[in-house]
Design an enzyme around this catalytic site. Structure first.
Site, PDB file in Angstrom:
ATOM      1  N   GLY A   1       0.826  -1.215   0.000  1.00  0.00           N
ATOM      2  CA  GLY A   1       0.000   0.000   0.000  1.00  0.00           C
ATOM      3  C   GLY A   1       0.858   1.262   0.000  1.00  0.00           C
ATOM      4  O   GLY A   1       2.091   1.201  -0.011  1.00  0.00           O
TER       5      GLY A   1
ATOM      6  N   GLU B   1     -10.557   8.925  11.382  1.00  0.00           N
ATOM      7  CA  GLU B   1     -11.965   8.541  11.166  1.00  0.00           C
ATOM      8  C   GLU B   1     -12.630   8.144  12.484  1.00  0.00           C
ATOM      9  O   GLU B   1     -13.858   8.122  12.584  1.00  0.00           O
ATOM     10  CB  GLU B   1     -12.060   7.390  10.165  1.00  0.00           C
ATOM     11  CG  GLU B   1     -11.855   7.807   8.727  1.00  0.00           C
ATOM     12  CD  GLU B   1     -12.944   8.733   8.209  1.00  0.00           C
ATOM     13  OE1 GLU B   1     -14.099   8.314   8.135  1.00  0.00           O
ATOM     14  OE2 GLU B   1     -12.632   9.899   7.893  1.00  0.00           O
TER      15      GLU B   1
ATOM     16  N   TYR C   1     -15.867   1.018   8.463  1.00  0.00           N
ATOM     17  CA  TYR C   1     -14.400   1.109   8.537  1.00  0.00           C
ATOM     18  C   TYR C   1     -13.978   1.686   9.891  1.00  0.00           C
ATOM     19  O   TYR C   1     -13.128   1.126  10.588  1.00  0.00           O
ATOM     20  CB  TYR C   1     -13.886   1.992   7.394  1.00  0.00           C
ATOM     21  CG  TYR C   1     -12.448   2.449   7.541  1.00  0.00           C
ATOM     22  CD1 TYR C   1     -11.400   1.592   7.234  1.00  0.00           C
ATOM     23  CD2 TYR C   1     -12.139   3.737   7.988  1.00  0.00           C
ATOM     24  CE1 TYR C   1     -10.069   2.007   7.362  1.00  0.00           C
ATOM     25  CE2 TYR C   1     -10.815   4.155   8.114  1.00  0.00           C
ATOM     26  CZ  TYR C   1      -9.790   3.292   7.802  1.00  0.00           C
ATOM     27  OH  TYR C   1      -8.485   3.708   7.942  1.00  0.00           O
TER      28      TYR C   1
ATOM     29  N   LYS D   1     -11.936   0.010  12.986  1.00  0.00           N
ATOM     30  CA  LYS D   1     -10.678   0.600  13.458  1.00  0.00           C
ATOM     31  C   LYS D   1     -10.759   0.982  14.940  1.00  0.00           C
ATOM     32  O   LYS D   1      -9.760   1.069  15.630  1.00  0.00           O
ATOM     33  CB  LYS D   1     -10.327   1.829  12.612  1.00  0.00           C
ATOM     34  CG  LYS D   1      -9.780   1.483  11.230  1.00  0.00           C
ATOM     35  CD  LYS D   1      -8.306   1.063  11.304  1.00  0.00           C
ATOM     36  CE  LYS D   1      -7.690   0.916   9.929  1.00  0.00           C
ATOM     37  NZ  LYS D   1      -6.256   0.556   9.978  1.00  0.00           N
TER      38      LYS D   1
HETATM   39  P1  NDP Z   1      -3.698   1.400   1.244  1.00  0.00           P
HETATM   40  O1  NDP Z   1      -5.114   1.131   0.942  1.00  0.00           O
HETATM   41  O2  NDP Z   1      -2.844   2.130   0.240  1.00  0.00           O
HETATM   42  O3  NDP Z   1      -2.963   0.022   1.569  1.00  0.00           O
HETATM   43  C1  NDP Z   1      -3.599  -0.999   2.290  1.00  0.00           C
HETATM   44  C2  NDP Z   1      -2.699  -2.215   2.320  1.00  0.00           C
HETATM   45  O4  NDP Z   1      -3.363  -3.261   3.042  1.00  0.00           O
HETATM   46  C3  NDP Z   1      -2.385  -2.794   0.932  1.00  0.00           C
HETATM   47  O5  NDP Z   1      -1.074  -3.307   0.961  1.00  0.00           O
HETATM   48  C4  NDP Z   1      -3.388  -3.931   0.815  1.00  0.00           C
HETATM   49  O6  NDP Z   1      -2.985  -4.957  -0.064  1.00  0.00           O
HETATM   50  C5  NDP Z   1      -3.358  -4.449   2.251  1.00  0.00           C
HETATM   51  N1  NDP Z   1      -4.509  -5.258   2.619  1.00  0.00           N
HETATM   52  C6  NDP Z   1      -5.825  -4.956   2.489  1.00  0.00           C
HETATM   53  N2  NDP Z   1      -6.591  -5.954   2.990  1.00  0.00           N
HETATM   54  C7  NDP Z   1      -5.731  -6.909   3.429  1.00  0.00           C
HETATM   55  C8  NDP Z   1      -5.894  -8.164   4.034  1.00  0.00           C
HETATM   56  N3  NDP Z   1      -7.095  -8.669   4.296  1.00  0.00           N
HETATM   57  N4  NDP Z   1      -4.795  -8.873   4.365  1.00  0.00           N
HETATM   58  C9  NDP Z   1      -3.554  -8.402   4.101  1.00  0.00           C
HETATM   59  N5  NDP Z   1      -3.325  -7.207   3.527  1.00  0.00           N
HETATM   60  C10 NDP Z   1      -4.407  -6.467   3.188  1.00  0.00           C
HETATM   61  O7  NDP Z   1      -3.671   2.178   2.647  1.00  0.00           O
HETATM   62  P2  NDP Z   1      -2.639   3.285   3.191  1.00  0.00           P
HETATM   63  O8  NDP Z   1      -1.264   2.873   2.890  1.00  0.00           O
HETATM   64  O9  NDP Z   1      -3.135   4.620   2.786  1.00  0.00           O
HETATM   65  O10 NDP Z   1      -2.913   3.198   4.758  1.00  0.00           O
HETATM   66  C11 NDP Z   1      -2.190   2.304   5.586  1.00  0.00           C
HETATM   67  C12 NDP Z   1      -2.963   2.040   6.868  1.00  0.00           C
HETATM   68  O11 NDP Z   1      -3.184   3.249   7.563  1.00  0.00           O
HETATM   69  C13 NDP Z   1      -4.355   1.439   6.647  1.00  0.00           C
HETATM   70  O12 NDP Z   1      -4.594   0.574   7.742  1.00  0.00           O
HETATM   71  C14 NDP Z   1      -5.290   2.634   6.732  1.00  0.00           C
HETATM   72  O13 NDP Z   1      -6.567   2.218   7.149  1.00  0.00           O
HETATM   73  C15 NDP Z   1      -4.586   3.472   7.758  1.00  0.00           C
HETATM   74  N6  NDP Z   1      -4.758   4.901   7.668  1.00  0.00           N
HETATM   75  C16 NDP Z   1      -4.510   5.552   6.490  1.00  0.00           C
HETATM   76  C17 NDP Z   1      -4.584   6.912   6.419  1.00  0.00           C
HETATM   77  C18 NDP Z   1      -4.332   7.653   5.149  1.00  0.00           C
HETATM   78  O14 NDP Z   1      -4.718   8.819   5.076  1.00  0.00           O
HETATM   79  N7  NDP Z   1      -3.667   7.079   4.179  1.00  0.00           N
HETATM   80  C19 NDP Z   1      -4.922   7.717   7.628  1.00  0.00           C
HETATM   81  C20 NDP Z   1      -5.124   6.922   8.814  1.00  0.00           C
HETATM   82  C21 NDP Z   1      -5.020   5.577   8.827  1.00  0.00           C
HETATM   83  P3  NDP Z   1      -3.264  -4.844  -1.674  1.00  0.00           P
HETATM   84  O15 NDP Z   1      -2.154  -3.956  -2.211  1.00  0.00           O
HETATM   85  O16 NDP Z   1      -3.162  -6.252  -2.109  1.00  0.00           O
HETATM   86  O17 NDP Z   1      -4.617  -4.231  -1.836  1.00  0.00           O
HETATM   87  P1  GDR Z   2     -11.382   9.475   3.836  1.00  0.00           P
HETATM   88  O1  GDR Z   2     -10.684   9.758   2.418  1.00  0.00           O
HETATM   89  O2  GDR Z   2     -12.752   8.973   3.714  1.00  0.00           O
HETATM   90  O3  GDR Z   2     -11.172  10.716   4.653  1.00  0.00           O
HETATM   91  O4  GDR Z   2     -10.478   8.273   4.385  1.00  0.00           O
HETATM   92  P2  GDR Z   2     -11.278  10.005   0.977  1.00  0.00           P
HETATM   93  O5  GDR Z   2     -10.185  10.634   0.209  1.00  0.00           O
HETATM   94  O6  GDR Z   2     -11.908   8.777   0.416  1.00  0.00           O
HETATM   95  O7  GDR Z   2     -12.465  11.067   1.235  1.00  0.00           O
HETATM   96  C1  GDR Z   2     -12.218  12.335   1.803  1.00  0.00           C
HETATM   97  C2  GDR Z   2     -13.457  13.197   1.700  1.00  0.00           C
HETATM   98  O8  GDR Z   2     -13.684  13.510   0.321  1.00  0.00           O
HETATM   99  C3  GDR Z   2     -15.073  13.363   0.033  1.00  0.00           C
HETATM  100  N1  GDR Z   2     -15.255  13.128  -1.407  1.00  0.00           N
HETATM  101  C4  GDR Z   2     -14.826  12.060  -2.089  1.00  0.00           C
HETATM  102  N2  GDR Z   2     -14.131  10.964  -1.684  1.00  0.00           N
HETATM  103  C5  GDR Z   2     -13.806  10.044  -2.629  1.00  0.00           C
HETATM  104  N3  GDR Z   2     -13.072   8.978  -2.265  1.00  0.00           N
HETATM  105  N4  GDR Z   2     -14.218  10.161  -3.928  1.00  0.00           N
HETATM  106  C6  GDR Z   2     -14.931  11.236  -4.364  1.00  0.00           C
HETATM  107  O9  GDR Z   2     -15.282  11.333  -5.530  1.00  0.00           O
HETATM  108  C7  GDR Z   2     -15.240  12.241  -3.402  1.00  0.00           C
HETATM  109  N5  GDR Z   2     -15.904  13.420  -3.479  1.00  0.00           N
HETATM  110  C8  GDR Z   2     -15.901  13.940  -2.269  1.00  0.00           C
HETATM  111  C9  GDR Z   2     -15.495  12.203   0.917  1.00  0.00           C
HETATM  112  O10 GDR Z   2     -16.901  12.168   1.060  1.00  0.00           O
HETATM  113  C10 GDR Z   2     -14.742  12.546   2.195  1.00  0.00           C
HETATM  114  O11 GDR Z   2     -15.457  13.481   2.938  1.00  0.00           O
HETATM  115  C11 GDR Z   2      -9.056   8.264   4.223  1.00  0.00           C
HETATM  116  C12 GDR Z   2      -8.612   6.806   4.109  1.00  0.00           C
HETATM  117  O12 GDR Z   2      -7.244   6.785   3.773  1.00  0.00           O
HETATM  118  C13 GDR Z   2      -8.810   6.083   5.427  1.00  0.00           C
HETATM  119  O13 GDR Z   2      -8.210   4.792   5.347  1.00  0.00           O
HETATM  120  C14 GDR Z   2      -8.135   6.887   6.535  1.00  0.00           C
HETATM  121  O14 GDR Z   2      -8.354   6.254   7.777  1.00  0.00           O
HETATM  122  C15 GDR Z   2      -8.686   8.307   6.569  1.00  0.00           C
HETATM  123  O15 GDR Z   2      -8.437   8.908   5.308  1.00  0.00           O
HETATM  124  C16 GDR Z   2      -7.988   9.159   7.620  1.00  0.00           C
END
Ligand code: NDP
Ligand code: GDR
Length: 387
Positions: free
Chosen positions: A14, A137, A159, A163
């Site tokens: 990821g 979240e 979600y 979490k």
């Molecule tokens: P991504 O969606 O980019 O990556 C998620 C990763 O988890 C991928 O490697 C995916 O594999 C793997 N994965 C999903 N389901 C499973 C499973 N069942 N078993 C094993 N691996 C799995 O997320 P981010 O890198 O953005 O985020 C990392 C973590 O931080 C996540 O837990 C997210 O919820 C959390 N988080 C993210 C934030 C953000 O803004 N980015 C903010 C706060 C928390 P694959 O590549 O195969 O899909």
């Molecule tokens: P979020 O991120 O839900 O905060 O979760 P996302 O970018 O999906 O949405 C942020 C805000 O944008 C609004 N929105 C849209 N969102 C998406 N995806 N697509 C659209 O077209 C769109 N238009 C408006 C959403 O409604 C929302 O308010 C992310 C993820 O990385 C989580 O795993 C992580 O925990 C939180 O950030 C912190």
């Protein structure tokens, strides 16, 4: 090296997993990662770090597995004997969690328990430190702002509820078994390798494609919600710092600044020299291109596309439209984090501000789309197996 630290990263394929892996390898760690079996390659983000499995003493080793499979996780942790576990794997898309609530609970909630329990049962509680990827979240429906480590949680999606279980089971194992297990409560963080369906990347891709005349418009969800956005490169450093502390604890990682989706779209457009104006503040709001800064546009996008954009401006073309299919059944309206604790205790300081983040994402997406446009112009469409 005998004293090399060993890290095990779930979610290594990821966004965060990729940046963290690069960071830890540079620090001299041996990194083991959990990857899911997929019908196509899913390691794009870490391919530049790949090491041939036939080479001895590799620093990066991938293991097939899944957070829903306890035995698999336990076996890998037993084999790897990690000093640090970063549990980043999750079904991380909030909107998708409404479609897959049970799976999300299993992977994101119980998955965390599986890791903690494996470490405990394997007798690794003294050796292994655990980082849990918690999230802003958790705050959901606004109780108070800015949100800090003491702000009450009110999750607003399957979600976030999953979490929340993961957050508290991490705290519970820390208190019950004296484990070095910590939560990073990370606010939204983005990058050029952010998943394409999260709002920032969807916007930076769309703005790049529209500027290059590869796409007419983009359909969006709620444009009024506000997010506290940082750069993933800064946030993975905080994860590492959290595990270097003598005592385990929970930390908010955020910038302290919040921005609407609408303003993010304007900032992304401006990076391509485009001024985007919104027509209204309601659900069917439409944004059109108001003007172009030719110097910026030509420098960043290319002169050959300028005439097309001028034509769009002349016709006041709408390039953003709201489509309710992207609305969530329950929304998180406002996130703004208070990073005081992480700054004072961890000494964490982000290098990127939102402008720097948008620049980085737009530069990367314009380059990617230019490559695509070039291939298309040369008659090389995206590879299609069935042609
Ligand atoms: P991504 O969606 O980019 O990556 C998620 C990763 O988890 C991928 O490697 C995916 O594999 C793997 N994965 C999903 N389901 C499973 C499973 N069942 N078993 C094993 N691996 C799995 O997320 P981010 O890198 O953005 O985020 C990392 C973590 O931080 C996540 O837990 C997210 O919820 C959390 N988080 C993210 C934030 C953000 O803004 N980015 C903010 C706060 C928390 P694959 O590549 O195969 O899909
Ligand atoms: P979020 O991120 O839900 O905060 O979760 P996302 O970018 O999906 O949405 C942020 C805000 O944008 C609004 N929105 C849209 N969102 C998406 N995806 N697509 C659209 O077209 C769109 N238009 C408006 C959403 O409604 C929302 O308010 C992310 C993820 O990385 C989580 O795993 C992580 O925990 C939180 O950030 C912190």
């Amino acid at each position: 090296m005998a004293n090399q630290k060993v890290a095990f990263i779930t979610g290594i394929t990821g966004q965060d997993g990729a940046y963290l892996t690069e960071f830890l390898l540079k620090k001299g760690y041996i990194v083991h990662g959990l990857k899911r079996r997929s019908s196509m390659f899913n390691t794009d983000r870490i391919d530049h770090l790949y090491q041939d499995p036939h080479v001895e003493n590799r620093n990066l080793v991938l293991h097939y597995g899944d957070l829903t499979d306890s035995m698999n996780l336990t076996r890998i942790i037993q084999e790897v004997q990690p000093d640090e576990i970063y549990n980043l794997a999750a079904m991380s898309h909030v909107k998708v969690s409404f479609d897959t609530p049970e799976y999300t609970a299993n992977a994101d909630g119980i998955g965390t328990l599986r890791i903690l329990e494996a470490v405990r049962l394997l007798g690794l509680t003294e050796k292994t430190r655990i980082y849990q990827a918690s999230t802003s979240e958790l705050y959901g429906l606004v109780q108070a702002v800015p949100q800090s480590e003491t702000t009450p949680f009110y999750p607003r999606s399957p979600y976030a509820v999953a979490k929340m279980y993961a957050y508290w089971i991490t705290v519970n194992y820390r208190e019950a078994y004296n484990m070095h297990a910590s939560n990073g409560i990370l606010f939204n963080h983005e990058s050029p390798v952010r998943g394409e369906t999260f709002v920032t990347r969807k916007v930076t891709r769309a703005m790049s494609r529209i500027a290059l005349s590869m796409q007419e418009k983009v359909y969006m969800g709620n444009l009024s919600s506000k997010r506290d956005w940082g750069h993933a490169k800064d946030y993975i450093k905080a994860m590492h710092l959290i595990l270097q502390q003598d005592q385990p604890d929970d930390y908010v990682i955020a910038t302290g600044i919040t921005t609407t989706i609408r303003d993010f779209i304007k900032m992304a457009g401006a990076e391509a020299g485009l001024e985007i104006i919104f027509k209204g503040e309601d659900a069917d709001e439409k944004g059109y291109i108001a003007s172009v800064d030719e110097n910026i546009f030509c420098e960043k996008v290319g002169e050959q596309y300028l005439a097309n954009i001028k034509e769009k401006i002349a016709s006041q073309s709408e390039i953003v439209e709201v489509d309710p299919q992207y609305f969530r059944p329950t929304e998180v309206d406002l996130l703004i984090g208070d990073p005081t604790k992480s700054k004072t205790v961890l000494g964490w300081e982000p290098e990127y501000d939102l402008k720097g983040l948008v620049e980085d994402m737009m530069q990367s997406d314009i380059k990617l789309m230019q490559k695509d446009a070039y291939l298309k112009a040369g008659g090389y469409q995206t590879l299609n197996y069935f042609e």
